[in-house]
Write a protein that holds these residues in place. Structure first.
Motif, short mmCIF file in Angstrom:
data_model
loop_
_atom_site.label_atom_id
_atom_site.label_comp_id
_atom_site.label_asym_id
_atom_site.label_seq_id
_atom_site.Cartn_x
_atom_site.Cartn_y
_atom_site.Cartn_z
N ARG A 148 1.98 13.52 -4.85
CA ARG A 148 2.41 13.16 -3.27
C ARG A 148 3.90 12.95 -3.44
O ARG A 148 4.61 13.20 -2.30
N ASP B 67 1.98 8.13 -6.79
CA ASP B 67 1.49 9.25 -6.90
C ASP B 67 2.12 10.69 -7.25
O ASP B 67 3.14 10.65 -6.23
N SER C 140 0.99 -1.16 0.01
CA SER C 140 -0.03 0.01 -0.06
C SER C 140 0.77 1.14 -0.10
O SER C 140 0.61 2.23 -0.64
N TRP C 141 1.93 1.23 0.68
CA TRP C 141 2.84 2.50 0.70
C TRP C 141 3.35 2.65 -0.41
O TRP C 141 3.41 3.74 -0.92
N HIS D 24 0.50 3.72 -3.24
CA HIS D 24 -0.24 4.79 -3.06
C HIS D 24 0.74 6.12 -2.56
O HIS D 24 0.26 7.03 -2.74
N ASP E 4 0.56 -3.08 -8.09
CA ASP E 4 -0.90 -2.32 -7.95
C ASP E 4 -2.01 -3.23 -7.56
O ASP E 4 -2.87 -3.10 -7.06
N ALA F 217 -1.50 -4.21 -3.79
CA ALA F 217 -2.00 -3.19 -3.17
C ALA F 217 -3.59 -3.15 -2.64
O ALA F 217 -4.18 -2.60 -1.58
#
Length: 322
Positions: free
Chosen positions: A51, A48, A40-41, A44, A192, A195
């Motif tokens: 971010r 991104d 997930s880290w 996302h 992907d 996640a």
């Protein structure tokens, strides 16, 4: 039949396959937690663009990063400046002016703007290469001509010798070799997918394992300890990854800059890892305290105390004759 003659009824033993299945599900949930957090880290946080740029923006004020960028840009300008600046005693005269001007440039607002723009351009180029399956695996490049133009303008304003002769070619700087694109593209798609599915699988296994457990309080305690262990392993993995990443960099200046970049990119992962460790320990401790000092254990102790049979009186002479 007296109370003494009644044999105690043994409690029904729990169904063993159910306990085994519960233990397997709980262990699987604890194993999936760190991998789900890592996926997930990466999915996302690193993929991104907005971010990523916000994460890298504070590094424009880091002295180690500024020093590494100044040295790299200064050397690049001297290589691209032509024979007038690149050979003979003139190089020793102009070189310090170029590097001083570049170091001065790294402390300006223009450098911070160029830093954000360069990071956004690099990230967009890499993401386009990873997401476009129909595109042939070519070397990912970025045009740094705007950065060179800003440095040239700074040198000209400072009246540096031959600054007006510095060329501003649209040179495509490679940032990702073509040989690595296919492998990274497959890894990106796996990441992907992971996640999304790994956190869901971890949650399902945790809920199902707790529901099937004969003693749910113990299941929650084990789940909390497993989550804390996963968080601790992630903290250790981040530290080991940093050491391995910096071990291959011989230059101390670039090693310090790479360490600052690594810390910025993994700051969220480190924070989440410590939160997992603290949350798991808190859940395990709360479950243990509830089972030991909660209202139900106290009620059971009072019930056992009230249901204990009174001691039989000593047999008297009349009972002996009967």
């Amino acid at each position: 039949m007296s109370e003494r003659d009644r044999a105690p009824v043994p409690e029904q033993a729990p169904f063993r396959p159910r306990n085994v299945l519960s233990a397997v599900l709980l262990a699987l949930a604890c194993l999936l937690v760190p991998f789900a957090t890592l996926a997930s880290w990466a999915a996302h946080g690193l993929t991104d663009t907005g971010r990523y740029v916000r994460t890298m923006a504070p590094l424009a004020a880091d002295p180690d990063v500024r020093g590494a960028v100044a040295n790299t840009l200064g050397d690049g300008i001297m290589r691209e400046a032509g024979h007038e600046l690149d050979t003979g005693p003139l190089r020793g005269t102009v070189g310090p002016f170029v590097h001083d001007a570049v170091r001065s440039f790294t402390r300006t607002e223009a450098f911070r703007t160029g830093w954000d723009a360069a990071n956004r351009a690099v990230h967009d180029a890499v993401l386009r290469a990873l997401r476009d399956d129909g595109r042939r695996a070519d070397t990912v490049t970025v045009d740094l001509a705007p950065v060179v133009a800003r440095v040239k303008h700074r040198l000209t304003a400072d009246h540096a010798p031959f600054a007006h002769r510095i060329p501003v070619p649209h040179t495509r700087v490679p940032v990702l070799p073509a040989d690595d694109v296919d492998g990274l593209r497959r890894g990106y798609h796996v990441l992907d997918t992971a996640a999304f599915w790994l956190p869901l699988a971890a949650a399902v296994c945790a809920v199902a394992g707790t529901a099937l457990a004969a003693c749910r309080r113990r299941a929650v305690t084990a789940l909390g300890l497993g989550t804390a262990l996963g968080g601790g392993l992630l903290v250790l993995a981040v530290a080991i990854g940093r050491r391995l990443t910096l071990a291959d960099l011989p230059d101390a200046l670039h090693r310090a800059a790479a360490g600052a970049v690594y810390d910025a990119l993994t700051a969220t992962l480190s924070t989440v890892s410590w939160l997992l460790l603290a949350f798991g320990l808190a859940v395990a401790l709360g479950s243990w305290l509830t089972g030991r000092y909660g209202p139900r254990p106290a009620a059971r102790r009072r019930a056992r105390a009230s249901a204990a049979p009174a001691a039989d009186p000593a047999p008297g002479p009349n009972r002996a004759r009967s």
